[in-house]
Design a protein around this motif. Sequence first.
Motif, short mmCIF file in Angstrom:
data_model
loop_
_atom_site.label_atom_id
_atom_site.label_comp_id
_atom_site.label_asym_id
_atom_site.label_seq_id
_atom_site.Cartn_x
_atom_site.Cartn_y
_atom_site.Cartn_z
N HIS A 28 0.81 -1.23 0.02
CA HIS A 28 -0.05 0.19 0.03
C HIS A 28 0.92 1.15 -0.05
O HIS A 28 0.68 2.15 -0.81
CB HIS A 28 -0.93 -0.13 1.06
N GLY A 70 -2.52 8.11 1.28
CA GLY A 70 -3.47 8.52 0.04
C GLY A 70 -3.67 9.89 0.10
O GLY A 70 -3.62 10.75 -0.79
N ARG A 87 -8.15 0.56 1.62
CA ARG A 87 -7.93 0.53 3.10
C ARG A 87 -9.22 1.11 3.77
O ARG A 87 -9.59 0.84 4.83
CB ARG A 87 -6.52 1.13 3.73
C1 LIG Z 1 -13.31 7.34 -4.02
C2 LIG Z 1 -12.30 6.47 -4.71
C3 LIG Z 1 -12.20 6.18 -6.03
C4 LIG Z 1 -11.17 5.39 -6.52
N1 LIG Z 1 -11.28 5.00 -7.83
C5 LIG Z 1 -10.26 4.30 -8.46
C6 LIG Z 1 -10.31 3.73 -9.96
O1 LIG Z 1 -11.14 4.29 -10.57
N2 LIG Z 1 -9.46 2.94 -10.21
C7 LIG Z 1 -8.44 2.57 -9.33
O2 LIG Z 1 -7.58 1.76 -9.82
N3 LIG Z 1 -8.40 2.75 -8.06
C8 LIG Z 1 -9.30 3.96 -7.54
N4 LIG Z 1 -9.25 4.19 -6.19
C9 LIG Z 1 -8.22 3.62 -5.54
C10 LIG Z 1 -6.83 4.39 -4.88
O3 LIG Z 1 -6.28 5.11 -6.00
C11 LIG Z 1 -6.02 4.08 -4.21
O4 LIG Z 1 -5.27 2.92 -5.06
C12 LIG Z 1 -6.69 2.93 -3.22
O5 LIG Z 1 -7.92 3.43 -2.76
C13 LIG Z 1 -5.65 2.74 -2.03
O6 LIG Z 1 -5.35 3.65 -1.35
P1 LIG Z 1 -6.29 4.56 -0.17
O7 LIG Z 1 -6.19 3.31 0.93
O8 LIG Z 1 -5.17 5.64 0.07
O9 LIG Z 1 -7.50 4.75 -0.51
C14 LIG Z 1 -10.30 4.82 -5.72
C15 LIG Z 1 -10.36 5.38 -4.44
C16 LIG Z 1 -11.24 5.92 -3.92
C17 LIG Z 1 -11.09 6.33 -2.15
#
Ligand SMILES: Cc1cc2nc3c(=O)[nH]c(=O)nc-3n(C[C@H](O)[C@H](O)[C@H](O)COP(=O)(O)O)c2cc1C
Length: 480
Positions: free
Chosen positions: A154, A233, A338
């Motif tokens: 992550h 993130g 996450r």
């Molecule tokens: C609202 C939202 C929309 C997302 N849309 C996509 C997407 O379309 N494609 C993708 O591969 N990841 C998408 N993500 C994933 C993020 O880019 C990131 O890789 C994933 O959330 C893990 O990081 P985080 O734990 O910081 O959220 C999305 C995340 C969020 C929160």
Amino acid sequence: MSKRIILNAFDMTCVSHQAAGTWRHPQSQAYKYKDLDYWTELAKTLEKGRFDSIFIADVVGVYDVYRGSVETALIDADQVPVNDPFFQVPAMAMVTEHLGFGVTSALTYELPYALARKFATLDHLTKGRVAWNVVTSYLDSAARNLGMAKQVAHDKRYDLADEFLDVTYKLWEGSWDDDAVVRDREKGVFTDPSKVHPINHKGEFFDVPGIALFEPSPQRTPSIFQAGASPRGRDFAAKHGEGIFIAPPTAEVARKVTDDIRDRAEAYGRQRDDVKIFTLITVITAETDEAAEAKYNEYLEYASGEGMLAFYGGWTGLDFGEFDPDQPLRAVENDALRSTLELLEADGSGRTWTPLEIVKHRSIGGLGPVIVGGPQTVADELERWVEVGGIDGFNIAYAITPGTFEDFVELVVPELQSRGRVQTEYQTGTLREKLSGSTSPQVPVGHPARQYRGAFTEHNATDETKQSKTHDYLVGQADG
Ligand SMILES: Cc1cc2nc3c(=O)[nH]c(=O)nc-3n(C[C@H](O)[C@H](O)[C@H](O)COP(=O)(O)O)c2cc1C
């Protein structure tokens, strides 16, 4: 004067994007995701409703966590089949003048040199109306099919993403001077080589010594959208994002997230308002509250509980098939998305989230909440989200497409316009200018891309003396 609300349509080049099962509804045209007609008609509808952009999600993996198989996702068309999100954009640009295009690309599986060119191409073809939704992916299945044993951990994904963006910024901002392309027919010089510079990038993940392949596009760096909700993130979003996509369950939770993102942006030397924050919402509307409620209940009849659990399996990395339907769910630290369960837990409903509760309450909205009501009720609720949540706008997902978007444009947009909340006419200029209200198409001071403007001018694309001799020789041959 009330703050303008930014409207983005949230779609994906697939059948079921957030709602599961509603593709079976007789009015759903979701199956047309592979027809340019679908996209061009939708683009026209959105521009009629003065939407700021269409935000196109994407994944390069499948939802195969649920019951350890892709079967449910395939049966229900949950983000599979899924086409590449780049190709419909020029067609939509042809039939519109102002609509922006947010295109998702997970950099984890790309190379910066090639992806920078793809976005520069789209920025040229759309005359500066493109944004890159920078994501790092969350599906292990993507990693397995793209040459890795499992996805990059992550936080490490974000380290890689930081360097990836650094390389693309160097290519977009620093490689070609504004006046590099001279297009001098008399002298026979299209590009002045002394104004094109190698970026000489050497880093932990990438070595990119050369020049960008493309000439500067209207925005140079496309508008940067980002969607990542964990602390790491959000930090990444606060540093790079100009449009940040979040999916909190309530306006109250949104406020915590938006304050945190803006604090972090300030710590990076940016203005709090340099980041525009959009929240995910599905809106079911009709002429009256009662009619909207009836429509919602009708959509629910088509919802697929299994499909939604397949979605949540992919988003959380947890196999809901192994749980009792009434088993309380707890957030865990893993390499998937996450924040999903943490956000559900914080929804203020006091609800204990179980697989069954997810099916009951999220089958239409997917990762985000649903607003059901007539135009006034919806407008009130959207305004409340903006005030309480500190957000700038919405990524509006569909229950059925294009019906959800058409209803919104027909019923809610006029109501919001009469309240002075959404634009009645577009501002001129690129997507960046439209979103930020600035008069420059390029990244503002304080954005990390900006440091690379003019940063490589001491390095030329070729040795100048050698170049001019070769050039003279070639011109002589052509003349003689
Ligand atoms: C609202 C939202 C929309 C997302 N849309 C996509 C997407 O379309 N494609 C993708 O591969 N990841 C998408 N993500 C994933 C993020 O880019 C990131 O890789 C994933 O959330 C893990 O990081 P985080 O734990 O910081 O959220 C999305 C995340 C969020 C929160």
